[in-house]
Design a protein around this motif. Structure first.
Motif, PDB file in Angstrom:
ATOM      1  N   GLU A 210       0.850  -1.197   0.000  1.00 21.17           N
ATOM      2  CA  GLU A 210       0.000   0.000   0.000  1.00 21.17           C
ATOM      3  C   GLU A 210       0.880   1.239   0.000  1.00 21.17           C
ATOM      4  O   GLU A 210       2.079   1.170   0.284  1.00 21.17           O
ATOM      5  N   THR A 212       0.779   5.961  -0.776  1.00 19.43           N
ATOM      6  CA  THR A 212       0.072   7.216  -1.022  1.00 19.43           C
ATOM      7  C   THR A 212       0.771   7.994  -2.122  1.00 19.43           C
ATOM      8  O   THR A 212       2.004   8.081  -2.132  1.00 19.43           O
ATOM      9  N   THR A 241      -3.957  10.504  -3.436  1.00 26.06           N
ATOM     10  CA  THR A 241      -4.585   9.211  -3.695  1.00 26.06           C
ATOM     11  C   THR A 241      -3.907   8.142  -2.849  1.00 26.06           C
ATOM     12  O   THR A 241      -2.690   7.991  -2.901  1.00 26.06           O
ATOM     13  N   TRP A 243      -3.551   4.062  -2.073  1.00 28.98           N
ATOM     14  CA  TRP A 243      -3.783   2.824  -2.799  1.00 28.98           C
ATOM     15  C   TRP A 243      -3.327   1.623  -1.971  1.00 28.98           C
ATOM     16  O   TRP A 243      -2.482   1.744  -1.089  1.00 28.98           O
ATOM     17  N   CYS A 257      -8.189   2.163  -4.728  1.00 32.60           N
ATOM     18  CA  CYS A 257      -7.756   3.547  -4.549  1.00 32.60           C
ATOM     19  C   CYS A 257      -8.771   4.307  -3.701  1.00 32.60           C
ATOM     20  O   CYS A 257      -9.982   4.211  -3.937  1.00 32.60           O
ATOM     21  N   ILE A 267      -7.124   9.515 -10.336  1.00 32.47           N
ATOM     22  CA  ILE A 267      -6.517   8.191 -10.236  1.00 32.47           C
ATOM     23  C   ILE A 267      -5.734   7.876 -11.509  1.00 32.47           C
ATOM     24  O   ILE A 267      -4.594   7.379 -11.452  1.00 32.47           O
ATOM     25  N   MET A 271      -1.654   7.482 -11.182  1.00 37.38           N
ATOM     26  CA  MET A 271      -1.072   6.167 -11.440  1.00 37.38           C
ATOM     27  C   MET A 271      -0.108   6.213 -12.627  1.00 37.38           C
ATOM     28  O   MET A 271       0.972   5.609 -12.589  1.00 37.38           O
TER      29      MET A 271
END
Length: 361
Positions: A210, A212, A241, A243, A257, A267, A271
């Motif tokens: 995970e 950010t 965001t 994730w 997300c 997003i 990404m």
């Protein structure tokens, strides 16, 4: 009186005038500090005199929904304004003159009451009219479904909207059915207190489970049709965001997300900026093979996946907010649509047949 007016050019969106995973384009924010010599005056009258093109009804609806703060505290329309009061108000933008003709388009309705309606939007449906998409939008469908609701009888293209998702993104949207609910929801989206979860299939793998992504987002200085991350923070709007990995396939990864902010294409552009464009996202470079082998069989596999889901692999899975009337927290979820599931099934089969393709399985 000092007037610090927040405005947003949102209706010049780079996509099919359909916005992004946010809603900041759908409301306006005013902050004012009252002059030292101001005499006592009702709050609604004070604001009507000082805000251009704003009716008393709109201001009263904002007050009823708790969207007008005086010195940080919600105030009623009857509150008597005093010198040096600090007044903050969030309201949906006034309705446009464009008249919407209702269209009988099927809607996947998850929930509905007197204040709100939750819709599961299909990929390919534009939220509201814009360049190249003047009919067949979600707004046209809502105008038909809610034709007996006063707010939707005026033919406004912005009626009830407080946020949007991209044309080719599927998932949940909430729409207000009256002025008070509209103002109440608008403040929640403005203050980023809503609960939003998206599922995305992205190119590449992640070292962590995970993380950010933080980076200001604005319109690309080179390509107007794209958004862009300004790494130095000199331009654009603050965007965050969060994730986390849901499933690793080696060459692609399924992630969840969580939006802390809601910027256009947030997003998708975040990404891509991190080297993980969304699977089959043509606008941000995800519609070609970015990870994997050079074998013809693999290329055919990817092309088959693209055919199954001819859009970016992004779904608005969950949405939560405080209800305008009950003041209770409500959360709704939407399962992955058929095209998304079909692509995941193919990746599951691919990994099962080629374990080495998923290094972390």
């Amino acid at each position: 009186m000092r007037d610090e007016r927040y405005t947003d050019p949102g209706y010049e969106d780079p996509d099919e005038l359909d916005g992004g995973e946010g809603g900041e384009e759908l409301y306006e924010h005013f902050t004012v500090t009252v002059d030292k010599g101001q005499s006592l005056l009702r709050l609604d009258k004070f604001l009507v005199h000082r805000m251009e093109h704003c009716s008393r009804n709109r201001i009263q609806a904002a007050a009823d929904s708790g969207s007008i703060l005086v010195n940080g505290t919600p105030a009623k329309a009857s509150y008597k304004v005093k010198p040096l009061d600090r007044i903050s108000i969030v309201m949906p933008y006034p309705r446009r003159d464009t008249e919407i003709e209702p269209q009988d388009i099927p809607l996947d309705i998850l929930y509905e009451d007197d204040d709100v309606i939750l819709v599961n939007k299909a990929a390919g449906m534009v939220v509201h009219p814009g360049h190249g998409n003047w009919e067949g939008t979600l707004v046209h469908a809502l105008a038909w479904h809610l034709r007996d609701v006063p707010m939707f009888q005026e033919g406004s293209e912005r009626a009830g909207l407080v946020h949007r998702i991209d044309k080719d993104t599927s998932g949940i949207l909430v729409v207000a059915k009256n002025e008070t609910a509209h103002a109440f929801l608008a403040r929640q989206f403005y203050e980023h207190t809503t609960y939003r979860r998206y599922v995305a299939l992205v190119w590449g793998d992640f070292d962590e489970d995970e993380g950010t992504i933080t980076g200001n987002i604005g319109r690309s200085p080179r390509e107007r049709q794209k958004m862009y991350v300004f790494e130095d923070g000199s331009d654009g709007k603050h965007a965050v965001t969060h994730w986390r990995v849901l499933r690793r396939y080696g060459y692609v990864t399924l992630v969840e997300c969580r939006l802390e902010t809601g910027r256009t294409h947030q997003i998708r552009v975040h990404m891509a900026w991190q080297g993980h464009p969304l699977f089959n996202d043509a606008r941000y470079g995800g519609d070609r093979i970015l990870r994997g082998t050079t074998f013809t069989k693999y290329r055919q596999f990817i092309e088959n996946c693209f055919e199954l889901m001819p859009r970016q692999a992004l779904h608005a899975r969950a949405l939560g907010f405080v209800h305008p009337t009950t003041r209770r927290e409500m959360t709704f979820e939407s399962g992955l649509p058929d095209d998304f599931r079909a692509v995941l099934d193919k990746w599951d089969a691919y990994v099962a047949a080629r374990p080495e393709a998923a290094e972390d399985e």
